[in-house]
Design a protein around this motif. Structure first.
Motif, mmCIF file in Angstrom:
data_model
loop_
_atom_site.group_PDB
_atom_site.id
_atom_site.type_symbol
_atom_site.label_atom_id
_atom_site.label_comp_id
_atom_site.label_asym_id
_atom_site.label_seq_id
_atom_site.Cartn_x
_atom_site.Cartn_y
_atom_site.Cartn_z
ATOM 1 N N UNK A 126 44.762 36.977 15.905
ATOM 2 C CA UNK A 126 45.324 37.892 14.921
ATOM 3 C C UNK A 126 44.165 38.623 14.250
ATOM 4 N N UNK A 127 44.316 39.932 14.029
ATOM 5 C CA UNK A 127 43.283 40.676 13.317
ATOM 6 C C UNK A 127 43.882 41.981 12.801
ATOM 7 N N UNK A 128 43.189 42.625 11.877
ATOM 8 C CA UNK A 128 43.676 43.881 11.333
ATOM 9 C C UNK A 128 43.631 44.979 12.384
ATOM 10 N N UNK A 129 44.609 45.873 12.312
ATOM 11 C CA UNK A 129 44.688 46.963 13.282
ATOM 12 C C UNK A 129 43.458 47.857 13.230
ATOM 13 N N UNK A 130 42.848 47.991 12.056
ATOM 14 C CA UNK A 130 41.707 48.895 11.914
ATOM 15 C C UNK A 130 40.396 48.268 12.359
ATOM 16 N N UNK A 131 40.409 46.989 12.731
ATOM 17 C CA UNK A 131 39.154 46.302 13.025
ATOM 18 C C UNK A 131 39.010 45.852 14.469
ATOM 19 N N UNK A 132 40.118 45.612 15.161
ATOM 20 C CA UNK A 132 39.974 45.260 16.563
ATOM 21 C C UNK A 132 39.778 46.532 17.372
ATOM 22 N N UNK A 133 38.871 46.487 18.369
ATOM 23 C CA UNK A 133 38.575 47.685 19.164
ATOM 24 C C UNK A 133 38.727 47.386 20.645
ATOM 25 N N UNK A 134 38.781 48.462 21.413
ATOM 26 C CA UNK A 134 39.081 48.359 22.831
ATOM 27 C C UNK A 134 37.933 48.928 23.655
ATOM 28 N N UNK A 135 38.117 48.903 24.968
ATOM 29 C CA UNK A 135 37.066 49.373 25.856
ATOM 30 C C UNK A 135 36.646 50.802 25.584
ATOM 31 N N UNK A 136 37.554 51.589 25.015
ATOM 32 C CA UNK A 136 37.224 52.977 24.679
ATOM 33 C C UNK A 136 36.432 53.077 23.388
ATOM 34 N N UNK A 137 36.342 51.985 22.655
ATOM 35 C CA UNK A 137 35.689 52.010 21.348
ATOM 36 C C UNK A 137 36.637 52.325 20.219
ATOM 37 N N UNK A 138 37.892 52.715 20.546
ATOM 38 C CA UNK A 138 38.873 53.008 19.513
ATOM 39 C C UNK A 138 39.501 51.713 19.009
ATOM 40 N N UNK A 139 39.975 51.751 17.779
ATOM 41 C CA UNK A 139 40.666 50.594 17.231
ATOM 42 C C UNK A 139 42.141 50.647 17.587
ATOM 43 N N UNK A 140 42.819 49.523 17.406
ATOM 44 C CA UNK A 140 44.268 49.482 17.593
ATOM 45 C C UNK A 140 44.926 50.510 16.686
ATOM 46 N N UNK A 141 44.415 50.616 15.455
ATOM 47 C CA UNK A 141 44.984 51.545 14.482
ATOM 48 C C UNK A 141 44.862 52.989 14.955
ATOM 49 N N UNK A 142 43.692 53.385 15.444
ATOM 50 C CA UNK A 142 43.497 54.773 15.860
ATOM 51 C C UNK A 142 44.150 55.065 17.204
ATOM 52 N N UNK A 143 44.205 54.076 18.100
ATOM 53 C CA UNK A 143 44.835 54.295 19.403
ATOM 54 C C UNK A 143 46.339 54.455 19.272
ATOM 55 N N UNK A 144 46.938 53.737 18.329
ATOM 56 C CA UNK A 144 48.389 53.764 18.156
ATOM 57 C C UNK A 144 48.698 54.228 16.734
ATOM 58 N N UNK A 145 48.328 55.459 16.458
ATOM 59 C CA UNK A 145 48.462 56.040 15.125
ATOM 60 C C UNK A 145 49.935 56.146 14.746
#
Length: 696
Positions: free
Chosen positions: A534-553
């Motif tokens: 479990x983690x905040x949407x703005x803090x976990x990042x993906x292979x693209x370098x984007x966060x969950x929050x920014x990828x799924x705005x």
């Protein structure tokens, strides 16, 4: 199944998290980069053992006097301290202290002396209080209620800046309520098409106060081109770098000689699919009612305005396709006449809803020119109801009146009682005001009329508060004003839902995975995922370098952030639990609630669940068998939820459900010491997002 927390897997998780980040890309799903948590504990904004109320603006100079109202809605006596500070955070008077018994009320000016400049206030207590401001003109021709904020936010919605600057002034007060940290905040207004830095930095305990047309956007340039006249205020140019330290309010003041229309709104961060406007009055040439609605989601939303008459009969609705971030502000009749429709006669209240986004809104009541532009009240639109509503400011003496409105938004007929209290918290009288209030039916009257019968001319002497108790959820608000020498002012505010929120987590802080966090993360014995479950949407990042929050705005139920239970990487099960702090529930506890959303529901296989346990020593070898499942989400449940239509959540290989508020009865655990648990059990399957966890 008897799942146990695995000590070996826990050690493996810790070692891998600290030693190396892993970048896995799996088919059409984004691979997750494990975030190495910051193990430095953040300072919390307030004493965790205390409760806080924030009054972002107080005026106590030559023109105004500020009254603070407090009610103890806890089940035991509460001690409180009122701090009054100037814009720099310096206390300007000796703090006021006191003690309130349950349902006891305090109401007094912040000072009998005139105090210079804009001020603000904070109430610190050892019990749960609710509060409000009454900002009174010393000429006794102006008054406004504004509810106190009971939490600090990372982001605040500013629902309106009046563009008609020849007629209106719009003022806003923002405070940094952080008592612990020394880091200042750089406060910005994000108005969709751009952003404007506000004067700062805003230091801890400091206040920012402005009139938008004069102080922020003065001539010759004025307001930016294309500005939608609403926005979000946060304390950094990038909200994911900010912290939850803000509280705010705004005021609308009509310009002109002998015009005394003024009102205020408290600023928050909650959004909703449904908003209620419990009272509409367009009475001839006397009253006007205005409504403002913003679509805060990232896609177009079809929004329905459904009017009802006082008996609960649905009248002719009207719909608008609101684009992302669009605002509608109209006098209520214009929502219909602008589409060449007749405004339904006998409209008593309106429900505004959408299935395709999230909304914020408010309403204003004012008197027209023929009535002298004298009266104005602002009311934030509620998004949900409760079975108890407190109306904390009642005066039914010869010089004043108090009006109460309530609507049954439940599915069955309700029995509604009115309970009168005095300042000491003593219950003076209980009456039944409706023994069969139909769904969508409204009751509205003065408090005096409710309590008047053959032997009584109004409520009992000493009545200063009224509680409405209903067998179905209701929404409502109150209006208060003077009668003599003539009706010079009114003030309005939403009723306070009870029981109060005893515990709240908005998931805005970034220390949930820190070793000193009060929340804990534990893997279950069959967990295979070495990442943070479990983690905040703005803090976990993906292979693209984007966060969950920014990828799924998307627009979220409250604030900026939320917490995510991750999907497992391909053929790797993520089975981990997020565990709340230890909480001793009050004797009058009623429910736990949270907003829930699932990502990639088609991948769901195993249930996810929400638990309560009285075994608070969770650790190695602990089993979920000792916890009680309060809410289980099966594969059929998850795949049966309606899908969001926000653009980034509804594309190729991506689907998310709409946010849904889950409410669970926990009254059987009153007085118990417990912990709450969110369990994600995902085998390269769905994700589970949670926001705004509350216990009341």
């Amino acid at each position: 199944m008897n799942y146990r927390i695995s000590f070996f897997r826990l050690m493996l998780l810790i070692c891998i998290v600290f030693i190396m980040p892993i970048n896995v890309f799996s088919g059409s799903r984004p691979g997750r980069v494990i975030r190495i948590p910051n193990r430095v504990s953040m300072s919390h904004k307030k004493d965790a053992a205390a409760h806080h109320l924030y009054f972002p603006l107080l005026k106590n100079g030559t023109e105004y006097i500020s009254y603070i109202g407090l009610v103890n809605v806890d089940n035991q006596a509460a001690n409180f301290t009122i701090h009054v500070m100037d814009s720099s955070g310096t206390e300007v008077i000796t703090p006021t202290t006191g003690t309130l018994d349950p349902m006891g009320r305090f109401y007094a000016p912040v000072s009998t002396d005139e105090l210079e400049g804009p001020l603000w206030g904070e109430v610190v207590s050892d019990g749960v209080l609710t509060g409000y401001l009454n900002l009174m003109g010393r000429d006794n021709e102006r008054s406004m209620f504004v509810r106190a904020s009971d939490t600090l936010q990372k982001q605040l919605y500013l629902p309106h800046i009046a563009p008609e600057v020849q007629y209106w002034n719009t003022y806003t007060a923002i405070v940094n309520g952080n008592r612990s940290d020394t880091e200042p905040s750089n406060v910005f207004l994000d108005f969709v098409s751009g952003s404007t830095p506000l004067d700062g930095p805003l230091k801890p305990l400091a206040q920012y106060y402005c009139e938008w047309a004069t102080d922020v956007y003065p001539d010759p340039d004025g307001f930016p081109e294309g500005m939608p006249f609403w926005g979000k205020i946060w304390n950094n140019v990038a909200a994911d770098k900010s912290d939850d330290v803000l509280a705010g309010m705004e005021l609308f003041v009509r310009k002109g000689d002998e015009i005394h229309q003024e009102c205020g709104l408290d600023l928050g961060s909650e959004t909703a699919e449904t908003l209620y406007f419990p009272h509409i009055d367009v009475n001839g040439s006397y009253w006007w009612t205005g409504i403002a609605i913003e679509n805060v989601s990232t896609g177009t939303a079809t929004v329905t305005f459904q009017p009802y008459d006082a008996s609960g009969t649905a009248l002719t609705p009207v719909t608008y396709d609101m684009t992302a971030s669009q605002k509608l502000v109209k006098v209520v009749q214009s929502f219909w006449t602008d589409q060449s429709l007749d405004f339904p006669t006998n409209t008593a209240w309106i429900k505004v809803s959408t299935a395709e986004g999230r909304l914020i809104g408010y309403e204003l009541f004012g008197t027209l020119d023929d009535a002298g532009y004298r009266l104005l009240a602002g009311i934030n639109a509620p998004s949900s109801g409760e079975v108890k509503l407190l109306y904390p400011h009642v005066d039914s003496s010869a010089d004043f009146w108090t009006g109460v409105a309530a609507v049954n938004i439940g599915t069955e007929a309700a029995v509604v009682s009115a309970v009168a209290y005095d300042n000491s918290g003593k219950l003076l009288k209980t009456i039944t005001i409706s023994d069969n209030l139909a769904p969508n039916q409204k009751i509205v009257n003065t408090v005096k009329a409710f309590f008047t019968d053959d032997s009584n001319d109004g409520p009992p002497e000493g009545t200063t508060m009224v509680m409405l108790e209903s067998t179905q959820p209701i929404v409502g608000f109150e209006l208060w004003g003077n009668l003599t020498p003539e009706q010079d002012y009114i003030s309005g505010m939403l009723a306070t839902p009870l029981p109060p929120i005893f515990f709240r987590e908005n998931f805005e802080r970034d220390d949930y995975t820190g070793q000193n966090s009060e929340w804990e993360l534990w893997p279950i014995s069959d967990n295979q995922d070495t990442g943070l479950g479990w983690d905040l949407a703005s803090l976990t990042s993906y292979g693209t370098g984007d966060t969950f929050h920014s990828s799924y705005n998307q627009s979220v139920p409250g604030g900026f952030d939320y917490i995510v239970g991750y999907f497992g990487d391909q053929n790797i099960r993520n089975h981990q639990i997020l565990v709340s702090p230890v909480i001793t529930l009050p004797d009058n506890v009623s429910e736990a609630s949270f907003y829930s959303q699932f990502g990639w529901p088609d991948y769901a296989e195993d249930p996810d669940a929400f638990y309560l346990t009285e075994n608070t020593a969770i650790g190695d070898g602990w089993s979920l068998d000792s916890a009680t499942a309060l809410k289980t989400f099966t594969k059929a449940d998850i795949q049966g939820f309606p899908l969001s239509n926000e653009p980034s959540l509804n594309g190729e290989n991506t689907s998310f459900t709409r946010w849904k508020k889950e409410r669970v009865d926990i009254s059987a655990y009153a007085g118990k010491t417990v912990r709450f648990i969110f369990e994600i059990n995902s085998l390269y399957g769905e994700s589970w997002q949670v926001d705004r966890f509350e216990v009341r």
